[in-house]
Design an enzyme around this catalytic site. Sequence first.
Site, PDB file in Angstrom:
ATOM      1  N   CYS A 114       0.818  -1.232   0.000  1.00 21.75           N
ATOM      2  CA  CYS A 114       0.000   0.000   0.000  1.00 21.75           C
ATOM      3  C   CYS A 114       0.846   1.275   0.000  1.00 21.75           C
ATOM      4  CB  CYS A 114      -0.947  -0.003   1.191  1.00 21.75           C
ATOM      5  SG  CYS A 114      -1.818  -1.563   1.376  1.00 21.75           S
ATOM      6  N   HIS A 242      -3.464   6.955   2.482  1.00 19.81           N
ATOM      7  CA  HIS A 242      -3.910   5.650   1.990  1.00 19.81           C
ATOM      8  C   HIS A 242      -5.272   5.313   2.596  1.00 19.81           C
ATOM      9  CE1 HIS A 242      -4.300   1.536   1.107  1.00 19.81           C
ATOM     10  NE2 HIS A 242      -3.882   1.076   2.266  1.00 19.81           N
ATOM     11  N   ASN A 272     -10.397  -0.352  -0.007  1.00 13.80           N
ATOM     12  CA  ASN A 272      -8.928  -0.285   0.023  1.00 13.80           C
ATOM     13  C   ASN A 272      -8.379  -0.827  -1.299  1.00 13.80           C
ATOM     14  OD1 ASN A 272      -6.203  -0.702   0.428  1.00 13.80           O
ATOM     15  ND2 ASN A 272      -6.437  -1.598   2.465  1.00 13.80           N
TER      16      ASN A 272
HETATM   17  N1  ACO Z   1     -18.933  -8.898   8.944  1.00 18.56           N
HETATM   18  C1  ACO Z   1     -19.421  -9.186  10.156  1.00 18.56           C
HETATM   19  N2  ACO Z   1     -18.651  -9.598  11.181  1.00 18.56           N
HETATM   20  C2  ACO Z   1     -17.335  -9.701  10.950  1.00 18.56           C
HETATM   21  C3  ACO Z   1     -16.759  -9.416   9.701  1.00 18.56           C
HETATM   22  C4  ACO Z   1     -17.617  -8.998   8.668  1.00 18.56           C
HETATM   23  N3  ACO Z   1     -17.184  -8.670   7.445  1.00 18.56           N
HETATM   24  N4  ACO Z   1     -15.430  -9.605   9.786  1.00 18.56           N
HETATM   25  C5  ACO Z   1     -15.167 -10.003  11.040  1.00 18.56           C
HETATM   26  N5  ACO Z   1     -16.318 -10.077  11.743  1.00 18.56           N
HETATM   27  C6  ACO Z   1     -16.511 -10.464  13.138  1.00 18.56           C
HETATM   28  C7  ACO Z   1     -15.394 -11.340  13.654  1.00 18.56           C
HETATM   29  O1  ACO Z   1     -15.619 -12.692  13.283  1.00 18.56           O
HETATM   30  C8  ACO Z   1     -15.522 -11.129  15.137  1.00 18.56           C
HETATM   31  O2  ACO Z   1     -16.578 -11.921  15.626  1.00 18.56           O
HETATM   32  P1  ACO Z   1     -16.477 -12.653  17.053  1.00 18.56           P
HETATM   33  O3  ACO Z   1     -16.347 -11.522  18.054  1.00 18.56           O
HETATM   34  O4  ACO Z   1     -17.749 -13.387  17.141  1.00 18.56           O
HETATM   35  O5  ACO Z   1     -15.251 -13.494  16.980  1.00 18.56           O
HETATM   36  C9  ACO Z   1     -15.945  -9.670  15.250  1.00 18.56           C
HETATM   37  O6  ACO Z   1     -16.460  -9.306  13.963  1.00 18.56           O
HETATM   38  C10 ACO Z   1     -14.825  -8.742  15.620  1.00 18.56           C
HETATM   39  O7  ACO Z   1     -13.701  -9.038  14.783  1.00 18.56           O
HETATM   40  P2  ACO Z   1     -12.393  -8.187  14.857  1.00 18.56           P
HETATM   41  O8  ACO Z   1     -11.426  -8.681  13.834  1.00 18.56           O
HETATM   42  O9  ACO Z   1     -11.945  -8.099  16.273  1.00 18.56           O
HETATM   43  O10 ACO Z   1     -12.976  -6.780  14.402  1.00 18.56           O
HETATM   44  P3  ACO Z   1     -12.321  -5.392  14.488  1.00 18.56           P
HETATM   45  O11 ACO Z   1     -13.175  -4.514  15.277  1.00 18.56           O
HETATM   46  O12 ACO Z   1     -10.871  -5.467  14.814  1.00 18.56           O
HETATM   47  O13 ACO Z   1     -12.439  -4.902  12.972  1.00 18.56           O
HETATM   48  C11 ACO Z   1     -11.077  -4.703  10.998  1.00 18.56           C
HETATM   49  C12 ACO Z   1     -11.784  -5.656  11.938  1.00 18.56           C
HETATM   50  C13 ACO Z   1     -12.107  -3.803  10.351  1.00 18.56           C
HETATM   51  C14 ACO Z   1     -10.359  -5.499   9.917  1.00 18.56           C
HETATM   52  C15 ACO Z   1     -10.106  -3.880  11.849  1.00 18.56           C
HETATM   53  O14 ACO Z   1      -9.274  -4.713  12.632  1.00 18.56           O
HETATM   54  C16 ACO Z   1      -9.257  -3.030  11.003  1.00 18.56           C
HETATM   55  O15 ACO Z   1      -9.724  -2.099  10.399  1.00 18.56           O
HETATM   56  N6  ACO Z   1      -7.949  -3.304  10.927  1.00 18.56           N
HETATM   57  C17 ACO Z   1      -7.085  -2.604  10.047  1.00 18.56           C
HETATM   58  C18 ACO Z   1      -6.911  -3.454   8.884  1.00 18.56           C
HETATM   59  C19 ACO Z   1      -6.866  -2.738   7.596  1.00 18.56           C
HETATM   60  O16 ACO Z   1      -7.191  -1.582   7.448  1.00 18.56           O
HETATM   61  N7  ACO Z   1      -6.437  -3.466   6.622  1.00 18.56           N
HETATM   62  C20 ACO Z   1      -6.386  -2.971   5.337  1.00 18.56           C
HETATM   63  C21 ACO Z   1      -5.432  -3.787   4.575  1.00 18.56           C
HETATM   64  S1  ACO Z   1      -3.858  -3.519   5.007  1.00 18.56           S
HETATM   65  C22 ACO Z   1      -3.447  -2.072   4.465  1.00 18.56           C
HETATM   66  O17 ACO Z   1      -3.984  -1.552   3.572  1.00 18.56           O
HETATM   67  C23 ACO Z   1      -2.492  -1.466   5.230  1.00 18.56           C
END
Ligand code: ACO
Length: 324
Positions: A114, A242, A272
Amino acid sequence: MSGVKLLATGSALPQHVVTNHDLEQIMDTSDEWITSRTGIGARHHCTGEESHTSLCLEAAKKALERSGVKAEEIGVCLVATLTPDFLTPATACVLQKELGLEHDTVCFDLNAACSGFVYALHTAQCLLAAAGRKYALVLGAEVLSRVIDSGDRSTYVLFGDGAGAAVLEWREDYPSIHAVLGCRGDDQVLTIPGVNKGVPAVVHMDGQGVFRFAVEALPHCAREVAQKAGISLEDVDRFVFHQANQRIINFAVKKLGVDPAKCTGNIAHTANTSAASVPILLDELMEKGEIKSGDKVLCVGFGGGLTWGGALLEVAQRREGDTK
Ligand code: ACO
């Protein structure tokens, strides 16, 4: 002094839009979960004849046409990507042929995930200076729909396809872009296996690990760029971050204490797009007139590697008699 300024941009998004409501039909997710956790409402996926190459060509042609620079004047052509159509020929080599760039144009793809587009801006500036050439065509492009697993709702909803392109002009009396690039090697937080691993090439991500990394890396990198350029963050006309997650951007904006109105993005409709995200947003802002001639634009990318990259890109002033 010597460096590059931005002359013009272009971008391309696939026709097919996949909304959060569409995803609700194929996996256990909801518009509410995706929007509140990420700010994403929709993403574009390539279908039919569309490809990484076709998106790059469309974005590059727009940028070249708007810049007024002729294909034969381009000395450097770089494509930042981790999802090219071919490992070889590089997409930049395909562009050389399709756009009619000269045979002595330096053409290659680079992968810094990215952060790739910002790495490419810096690389282009260095290469133009070394080669004594005046213009570069720099792209960030991805077809991430090819490397997401529809069985993994935690990553599938985050990514989209697209391409962005920029034409840069190098001059001795232009300032440097003051790039700050870095890497903290990590093969746990965010990976896509290569072709030799015998396993599907799909994204694996520790979302919270990426989140923790990003909320530190983004503001740190933005501050370092401003410091290197000898300006205050208040002197920046526009920030182009980004578009990984709206919550990451909100954290960073708060930490930096900058005006949120200078940091708005497009994640709601692009999701993204990794290396393509900074140049697509740059182009949208240029087209809307929210980035203008003479503006100082601070761009920051961060992501897989783990890598980060920031640069202060100035938009060239239109000069008397310019047809560009
Ligand atoms: N829909 C519904 N529920 C979901 C989904 C979805 N698409 N995805 C995960 N869940 C559930 C999980 O299974 C979990 O359920 P559980 O509590 O029953 O186990 C719950 O939601 C919470 O999951 P977490 O992974 O803890 O959710 P979090 O609040 O951390 O959000 C996210 C996840 C959005 C990916 C967050 O961690 C984030 O934004 N991280 C940054 C990652 C990022 O931006 N990556 C981009 C790519 S890398 C880059 O470009 C740099």
